[in-house]
Scaffold this motif. Structure first.
Motif, mmCIF file in Angstrom:
data_model
loop_
_atom_site.group_PDB
_atom_site.id
_atom_site.type_symbol
_atom_site.label_atom_id
_atom_site.label_comp_id
_atom_site.label_asym_id
_atom_site.label_seq_id
_atom_site.Cartn_x
_atom_site.Cartn_y
_atom_site.Cartn_z
ATOM 1 N N SER A 34 0.824 -1.219 0.000
ATOM 2 C CA SER A 34 0.000 0.000 0.000
ATOM 3 C C SER A 34 0.847 1.253 0.000
ATOM 4 N N THR A 37 2.930 1.638 -3.192
ATOM 5 C CA THR A 37 2.115 2.035 -4.345
ATOM 6 C C THR A 37 1.761 3.507 -4.264
ATOM 7 N N LYS A 38 1.372 3.946 -3.084
ATOM 8 C CA LYS A 38 0.996 5.347 -2.945
ATOM 9 C C LYS A 38 2.169 6.262 -3.281
ATOM 10 N N THR A 66 -0.936 -1.534 -8.476
ATOM 11 C CA THR A 66 -2.324 -1.417 -8.055
ATOM 12 C C THR A 66 -3.001 -2.778 -8.076
ATOM 13 N N TYR A 67 -2.691 -3.544 -9.076
ATOM 14 C CA TYR A 67 -3.259 -4.886 -9.193
ATOM 15 C C TYR A 67 -2.828 -5.761 -8.012
ATOM 16 N N LYS A 69 -1.804 -4.750 -5.154
ATOM 17 C CA LYS A 69 -2.434 -4.212 -3.945
ATOM 18 C C LYS A 69 -3.857 -4.738 -3.802
ATOM 19 N N SER A 70 -4.577 -4.732 -4.892
ATOM 20 C CA SER A 70 -5.965 -5.179 -4.812
ATOM 21 C C SER A 70 -6.028 -6.660 -4.463
ATOM 22 N N LYS A 71 -5.113 -7.424 -5.016
ATOM 23 C CA LYS A 71 -5.096 -8.854 -4.717
ATOM 24 C C LYS A 71 -4.797 -9.111 -3.245
ATOM 25 N N LEU A 73 -5.610 -7.277 -0.864
ATOM 26 C CA LEU A 73 -6.740 -6.862 -0.045
ATOM 27 C C LEU A 73 -7.863 -7.892 -0.048
ATOM 28 N N LEU A 74 -7.890 -8.695 -1.106
ATOM 29 C CA LEU A 74 -8.959 -9.684 -1.203
ATOM 30 C C LEU A 74 -8.761 -10.776 -0.174
#
Lengths: 251, 203
Positions: A34, A37-38, A66-67, A69-71, A73-74
């Motif tokens: 996170s 990425t930011k 970003t991808y 990061k999203s993974k 979070l899942l």
């Protein structure tokens, strides 16, 4: 009050990421995706503010981060029946890439140190130091089309935004420009003229473009040569010995 | 032939040669002397130069022996030649060279995969400077060009041969061997093509 902003330029996304990892003093094996990425995206914003062109690779990496990061979070999927000892860390591939790049960066540094020692070593027959007189004679190479475009883009970028409408009489035909360039080269260009010198009377976008086209035409007709000192920026225009002199007369 | 005489010959050959002189080439000249002896004589000569604090030394570079100036004397040489040196290689150039050196033969896309950026310009620059060369094409769709490093590369960095580069395993001391699975373990040591048997390092 004046501020001085220094923007570090990175060679590529991996370079930037390694820098961020180092700066944040985080473990490369356990990147806090996170935060990284930011900061990465913040940097891209900064590049935009400075009007720096962002290469495609940077954007691709932004998407990748970003991808990932999203993974992360899942919620972890339950794999029915399979005893999953090894979790697929979505960061794994990125970490691998970073480590490999880091390795070679370090080798490059070692090579750089070697280079420093060995450029002070000389041997018979190989002149790494060109003999010079007062004027440093450096090898000049033919300028490619991309270098020329770059140079012109540079010039166009530096044009002040001229909102006022001025009508200035100037050479606006390519032919006319071609003639004037040749005339200038013949009179003052024995050592070649820099692009800047050729353009000093041009203040509008149009006239600069016309000059560019004129140079291309002249180069095509082999009436001029465009040379650049190796490793340097300045492009110099030289009158060519051979050439289609008769064509010039027709102009 | 007496040892002293052999060394005199070697010295003369070194001076005239300029470029690194391989043991093989010397063998063609001094036919009756065997390679081991030639090599030993070179080392003795090397030692003698050190002992008398010569401004020259006998280095081992790019697959051979070479008579070279001592780096600390560069300032005088530059004064004589009245010149400044050419620019050093850029970071991207060094990185790319490092990659080609360890992974040769390698294609452009593999280089770009590691660096994460387009490397056409850098590769062309290195080609122009003769630090890398094209050695063929890879037998895959597209038939991309394969690159490897040159002798000039070895000379420029004062390397004896490719094996003279620190092995990647040494570098990976920084990288812990424990890993998160086999995904990115490089595992086996990178095999580096050897051109000459390794020789003991310079004194």
């Amino acid at each position: 009050m004046s501020y001085q902003i220094k923007l570090e330029v990175f060679e590529g996304p991996l370079d930037l990421l390694l820098h961020l990892i180092k700066k944040n003093e985080v473990n490369i094996y356990d990147i806090p995706i996170s935060i990284v990425t930011k900061q990465y995206l913040d940097y891209l914003d900064l590049m935009r503010e400075f009007n720096l062109e962002i290469a495609g690779e940077f954007l691709l990496m932004a998407a990748t981060l970003t991808y990932i990061k999203s993974k992360m979070l899942l919620p972890k999927e339950e794999k029915a029946g399979v005893d999953d000892m090894e979790e697929d860390d979505p960061r794994a591939e990125l970490i691998r890439k970073l480590l490999e790049y880091k390795r070679f960066k370090e080798v490059a540094e070692d090579l750089g140190k070697r280079e420093e020692i060995w450029r002070d070593v000389f041997y018979q027959g190989h002149d790494t130091l060109p003999e010079t007189d007062e004027e440093k004679e450096e090898t000049m190479v033919e300028v490619g089309i991309f270098e020329l475009i770059d140079a012109f883009r540079d010039v166009l970028d530096r044009l002040p935004d001229n909102k006022s409408l001025e009508i200035i009489p100037e050479e606006l035909t390519v032919r006319g420009k071609m003639t004037s360039i040749i005339e200038r080269l013949d009179s003052e260009g024995t050592n070649g003229l820099t692009l800047w010198a050729l353009l000093d009377n041009d203040s509008t976008k149009r006239s600069i473009v016309v000059t560019f086209l004129a140079l291309l035409e002249l180069a095509k007709m082999r009436l001029i040569r465009l040379l650049q000192v190796e490793d340097r920026e300045t492009i110099r225009v030289f009158r060519s010995e051979s050439g289609e002199e008769q064509v010039m007369d027709e102009l | 032939m007496e040892d002293v005489e052999i060394k005199r010959v070697l010295e003369a050959l070194l001076f005239v040669s300029g470029e690194p002189l391989s043991v093989d080439r010397v063998k063609n000249v001094l036919e009756e002397i065997d390679r081991g002896k030639i090599r030993n004589m070179f080392w003795e000569l090397q030692h003698e130069y050190e002992m008398r604090l010569s401004g020259l030394r006998i280095g081992e570079v790019a697959g051979g022996f070479q008579m070279i100036t001592r780096p600390e004397l560069a300032v005088w040489i530059k004064k004589l030649k009245k010149a400044k040196q050419s620019a050093r290689l850029s970071k991207p150039s060094l990185e790319t060279l490092a990659i080609v050196a360890y992974k040769q033969p390698i294609v452009k896309s593999e280089v770009e995969e590691i660096r994460g950026v387009d490397s056409s310009g850098v590769l062309k620059g290195l080609l122009d400077k003769h630090f890398i060369k094209i050695i063929g094409r890879k037998d895959v769709p597209g038939k991309p060009i394969l690159y490897s490093t040159t002798k000039e590369f070895l000379q420029y960095f004062g390397l004896r041969d490719i094996a003279d580069l620190p092995t990647l395993k040494e570098l990976s001391d920084l990288i812990l061997e424990e890993d998160k699975g086999d995904k990115y373990e490089t595992g086996e040591e990178e095999t580096i093509p050897q051109t000459l048997p390794l020789e003991p390092s310079d004194p």
